[in-house]
Design an enzyme around this catalytic site. Structure first.
Site, short mmCIF file in Angstrom:
data_model
loop_
_atom_site.label_atom_id
_atom_site.label_comp_id
_atom_site.label_asym_id
_atom_site.label_seq_id
_atom_site.Cartn_x
_atom_site.Cartn_y
_atom_site.Cartn_z
N SER A 94 38.89 33.79 40.70
CA SER A 94 39.83 33.39 39.65
C SER A 94 40.97 34.36 39.38
O SER A 94 41.86 34.04 38.59
CB SER A 94 39.07 33.14 38.34
OG SER A 94 38.47 31.86 38.37
N LYS A 97 44.51 33.07 39.52
CA LYS A 97 45.25 32.52 38.38
C LYS A 97 46.37 33.46 37.90
O LYS A 97 47.28 33.03 37.19
CB LYS A 97 44.29 32.21 37.24
CG LYS A 97 43.27 31.11 37.58
CD LYS A 97 42.33 30.84 36.43
CE LYS A 97 41.43 29.65 36.71
NZ LYS A 97 40.21 30.00 37.47
N SER A 149 39.78 30.90 31.73
CA SER A 149 39.70 30.68 33.18
C SER A 149 39.52 29.21 33.54
O SER A 149 38.82 28.87 34.49
CB SER A 149 38.55 31.51 33.78
OG SER A 149 38.77 31.72 35.15
N LYS A 255 42.79 39.98 34.47
CA LYS A 255 41.99 38.78 34.77
C LYS A 255 40.80 39.14 35.65
O LYS A 255 40.91 39.96 36.56
CB LYS A 255 42.85 37.73 35.48
CG LYS A 255 42.16 36.38 35.71
CD LYS A 255 42.09 35.58 34.44
CE LYS A 255 41.32 34.27 34.62
NZ LYS A 255 39.84 34.47 34.76
#
Length: 433
Positions: A94, A97, A149, A255
């Site tokens: 993730s 992102k 997320s 993140k």
């Protein structure tokens, strides 16, 4: 052609300039160029952070990172402070992102109204439970993606901008190459769900994060700890999955991610004083180890390094022996060095600025090179005169000009070597600050 000798050369620097001019005339017509590199005295520069002696700096040990790949960089300069398998291709999960967010922020308007597609509604993995046909602002979807997320939010953003995840992925790849210099990554979707052709490197993710953190809206997104979420079918308070926020001194983002193939991944940033550093950890065996590794990296960065400002904006720098050339800093030039060390400054005639420390040589910046008019005119006249002068050819067909060219090349080599020993004046005779 006679050379006037009415003016006496007063010092060694003058002789050096005259000799360089002679070498230049001898070498005119050759299609090669040389860049002289001049070493300056260690800079007396403005330091950001605590002052630490060299003895104290030596005891700061590099962290033991259990993850397969990691890198730590300075956010201002991009200087690498720590590296472990940083160019190995890895699955990002993730942290993908991060790319989706900065592309969206610099492509669309955060006030855009996005209609959730069927594709987004049925996206797999972590979600913010969007419904098909539901309408939300781009900003709200970005929060859902970066704080919680949400894979469905990622797909809704991609569909809105390019009509499909596949087309958006093409935009992602072009964007990171052009804007961040991330040349060893390939993204196939906007969320990071497994795909064998979806990969990155720790080095590339650090470059992408550094670029993204220059965007204030991105900084706001990744620094958001909690946000109220009001959707058609889900109302809640989203809590950022990045566990460093609120628990690590100075944490500013960014993140985390996880898939079975990627393992635990994290891109994180922290700022203390004016120094911000960015870490990337890929394929950590567990969440606990992931955050242990990242804390160790960030602790090491703040304990072992400090920033130094070498030149102010618009500051003019002069090389010894080159009075007709100005080197101008278009913006402040900074470097990062081990605490307690004074960097050795190296500037070449193209304006490239490098620093040498115990960590090796790093790029610090570049000057705008400005030649004075009289020098440009003299060089043009010398070039034109040389072009109009035919080369003498001896009876055996040999060209004595070759011998002169060789002699000139040797002379220039000797002078360049001498220049390496010569110390440049700092800031027109003042210390760097």
């Amino acid at each position: 052609m006679a050379i006037s000798t009415q003016a006496r050369i007063p010092n060694k620097a003058g002789w050096l300039r005259l000799a360089f001019a002679a070498a230049l005339v001898l070498l005119i017509g050759m299609q090669t160029s040389a860049s002289a590199v001049v070493m300056a005295a260690p800079a007396t520069s403005e330091t950001v952070g605590d002052q630490t002696s060299a003895t104290e700096a030596e005891v700061v040990q590099k962290p033991e990172v259990a993850a397969e790949s990691a890198v730590l960089i300075d956010g201002r300069t991009g200087t690498v402070l720590y590296s472990k398998n940083a160019t190995e291709q890895m699955y990002p999960a993730s942290i993908t992102k991060i790319v989706t967010a900065i592309v969206a922020l610099e492509t669309a308007d955060v006030s855009d109204t996005v209609t959730v597609s069927k594709d987004a509604r049925w996206e797999e993995g972590t979600r913010v439970y969007l419904e098909e046909g539901e309408q939300m602002s781009m900003w709200q979807l970005l929060l859902g993606m970066m704080v919680n997320s949400g894979n469905d939010a990622s797909t809704a953003i991609a569909d809105h901008i390019d009509g499909s995840k596949e087309k958006f992925a093409e935009r992602m790849n072009a964007f990171v190459r052009e804007h961040a210099g991330a040349m060893n990554s390939q993204f196939r979707n906007p969320h990071g769900l497994p795909d064998p052709d979806h990969y990155t490197t720790a080095e590339d993710m650090a470059k992408i994060a550094r670029y993204a953190m220059q965007n204030e809206q991105f900084r706001e997104l990744v620094g958001t700890k909690k946000v109220n979420w009001t959707g058609e079918t889900w109302q809640t308070t989203l809590v950022n999955h990045n566990k460093l926020l609120g628990t690590y001194e100075g944490a500013t983002g960014i993140k985390n991610g996880y898939t079975t193939a990627a393992g635990q991944t994290l891109v994180a940033s922290a700022k203390r004083g004016d120094m911000e550093i960015i870490g990337v950890v890929l394929k950590s065996p567990s969440s606990d180890q992931l955050y242990k590794d990242m804390r160790g990296l960030l602790d090491y960065g703040f304990a072992a390094f400090e920033q130094k400002r070498l030149f102010d904006e618009n500051e003019v720098y002069h090389m010894e022996g080159m009075p007709n050339v100005d080197y101008v800093a278009e913006k402040p030039i900074w470097t990062v060095v081990p605490k307690g060390e004074e960097p050795e400054l190296l500037v070449d005639t193209t304006g490239s600025v490098r620093v040498l420390t115990s960590q090796g040589m790093t790029e610090a910046g570049h000057f705008l090179v400005s030649h004075h008019d009289n020098e440009v005119k003299m060089l043009a006249a010398a070039t034109a005169a040389a072009a109009e002068t035919p080369a003498a050819v001896e009876e055996d067909g040999s060209n004595p000009g070759r011998a002169w060219t060789l002699a000139g090349a040797c002379l220039l080599g000797v002078l360049a070597g001498a220049t390496m020993v010569y110390r440049m004046r700092k800031r027109n005779g003042t210390s760097v600050g």
